[in-house]
Design an enzyme around this catalytic site. Structure first.
Site, short mmCIF file in Angstrom:
data_model
loop_
_atom_site.label_atom_id
_atom_site.label_comp_id
_atom_site.label_asym_id
_atom_site.label_seq_id
_atom_site.Cartn_x
_atom_site.Cartn_y
_atom_site.Cartn_z
CG ASP A 172 50.59 43.59 47.70
OD1 ASP A 172 51.29 44.13 48.55
OD2 ASP A 172 49.70 44.21 47.09
CB ALA A 228 60.87 44.34 43.64
CE LYS A 229 53.52 45.70 46.84
NZ LYS A 229 53.81 45.68 48.28
N GLY A 230 55.03 43.63 42.10
CA GLY A 230 54.53 43.09 40.83
C GLY A 230 53.02 43.06 40.83
CB VAL A 287 58.13 47.78 39.20
CG1 VAL A 287 59.04 49.00 39.33
CG2 VAL A 287 57.03 48.03 38.18
#
Ligand code: NAD
Length: 438
Positions: free
Chosen positions: A153, A112-114, A67
């Protein structure tokens, strides 16, 4: 991880992020209403599904997503988590948090992050390597040094980042691709000081914040009684650094429980015991406590450094600390925020307190682009300066909106409101100056 059940009891991260954003908006007069939709929803979400050959010769299909919440101030920046319960919803909320965190630290990044839905505890190293490499291939140019830059993460680490870098590099030969990902091993372009960056940033932010004398009777760490929930990367570094800065660590915990000693714990003994026994519980000459006991313990500063939604409406009344420093992401729910505020307990919000990780990730990115390696003291000096500037900006904004609330007989803002107002204002001014609303 937040889940469907979480949505029902007010612990859904996406709902929490929306509520925090909505609250902050009430302090912003000029924001064009059309911009609100743009700021609150992700700019882009990439979903990928891919098959992986497992060690036992079976084939399994995995689902991953990335995202990009906002990229107006620069490329997206944020971690990739591997977890069986990770959802697009949760990742979108964390991506938004990254947008506000990077704006507040004044980094040229968006948020952002995934995530990949998988259970790393049940996967071999070879399976994790194949999943990571295939995920990067499927993402294609959705990530890149000037597009969107992943980092570690939950359940991803520097090895995962090395695989990401190498896979991306294979498809972009002849370029300097190191800056495609941060949190890499030192030999592959990682930055000195990245490992301890979030804990050190947390210390820098807390020390600077106390200098502002906003917490009654607490203006320095000397002799302050500190409790820390979680002893992973952030909690363990925070424990050592707060202790070195003169604080007394009165209790700490991990997923199996905690230990307390009114006279103060020795961080070296705590970590040695945890390394040998897998938990802090059982450390000689300490009292065994539960995680709920830790949150309610008699201390000056409570540092939740483990998971989201730890201080909630059902236990906020038990908190005795004068200051809660959010080293974890979203450890205090919106209901708890209000209850703590009513009791005069100050919360130093996550987007300020744990920004040290992304600040040093930014330093790693700059070093990679310049083919440089900065010495540790330079990294730590620059980190301190960035953290202090974030705290000062939050406090300055808090003073302005608090005066406004006083004049209008409104309810007083929290520091979280102030930090978000500052970040949203910076981003919206940036967008309007770019004049992208054609
Ligand atoms: P980690 O996986 O290294 O450590 C997590 C710790 O929490 C472990 O010690 C674990 O035992 C403990 N824990 C798990 N469940 C617990 C429970 N119920 N009660 C008490 N302790 C429990 O993770 P980390 O990298 O230290 O991250 C911790 C938090 O900080 C997360 O919210 C993360 O998103 C946030 N954060 C991390 C960074 C970073 O650079 N690592 C940066 C910003 C924010």
């Amino acid at each position: 991880m937040s889940d469907a059940a979480g949505a029902d009891n007010g612990l859904d991260l996406y709902v929490i992020a929306q509520r925090q954003f909505d609250r902050a908006l009430s302090w912003i007069d000029e924001l064009k209403s059309g911009l609100i939709d743009y700021l609150v929803t992700p700019k882009r979400t990439v979903h990928v599904r891919f098959p992986i050959h497992m060690d036992d010769d079976s084939v399994r299909t995995f689902h991953g997503f990335r995202v990009l919440h906002n990229s107006s101030r620069g490329p997206g920046k944020g971690g990739i988590r591997y977890h069986p319960d990770v959802t697009e919803h949760e990742v979108a909320a964390l991506a938004a948090l990254m947008t506000w965190k990077t704006a507040l630290a004044d980094l040229p990044f968006g948020g952002a992050k995934g995530g990949v839905v998988c259970n790393p505890k049940e996967l071999s190293r070879a399976e994790l390597r194949r999943i990571t490499r295939r995920f990067v291939i499927e993402l294609g140019d959705a990530i890149g040094p000037h597009t969107d830059i992943p980092a570690p993460d939950v359940y991803t680490n520097e090895q995962t980042m090395a695989w990401i870098y190498d896979t991306f590099d294979v498809f972009h030969r002849g370029q300097n691709n190191r800056a495609v990902v941060t949190g890499k091993p030192l030999r592959l372009g990682g930055s000195l000081g990245r490992d301890s960056a979030t804990g050190r940033g947390c210390l820098n932010a807390t020390e600077r914040f106390l200098e502002h004398r906003i917490v009654d009777g607490l203006d320095s760490l000397a002799g302050a009684r500190v409790a820390i929930q979680g002893l992973g990367n952030v909690g363990a570094h925070s424990m050592k650094l707060f202790h070195e800065a003169g604080a007394t660590i009165v209790c700490v915990s991990d997923s199996q429980g905690g230990v307390a000693d009114d006279a103060g714990l020795d961080p070296r003994e705590v970590l040695a015991h945890k390394a040998e026994h897998g938990s802090v519980v059982g450390l000689p000459e300490t009292k065994t406590i539960t995680n709920e006991d830790l949150l309610a313990c008699d201390c000056d500063i409570l540092i939740p450094a483990a998971l989201e939604c730890q201080v909630r409406k059902d236990n906020a009344a038990d908190v005795k600390a004068r200051l809660v420093v959010e080293a974890a992401n979203a450890p205090v729910t919106p209901e708890a925020d209000e209850l703590l505020q009513q009791r005069g307990i100050v919360v130093l919000p996550d987007i300020v307190a744990n920004g040290g990780g992304v600040v040093v990730s930014y330093f790693e990115w700059v070093q990679n682009l310049e083919n440089q390696q900065w010495p540790l003291d330079e990294v730590e000096r620059k980190l301190k300066s960035k953290m202090e500037a974030s705290v000062d900006a939050m406090v300055a904004r808090w003073q302005v909106i608090r005066e406004k609330a006083d004049r209008e007989d409104g309810s007083p803002p929290t520091l979280r409101d102030a930090a978000l107002v500052e970040a949203i204002t910076r981003l919206s001014e940036h967008i309007l100056q770019l004049d992208i609303c054609m």
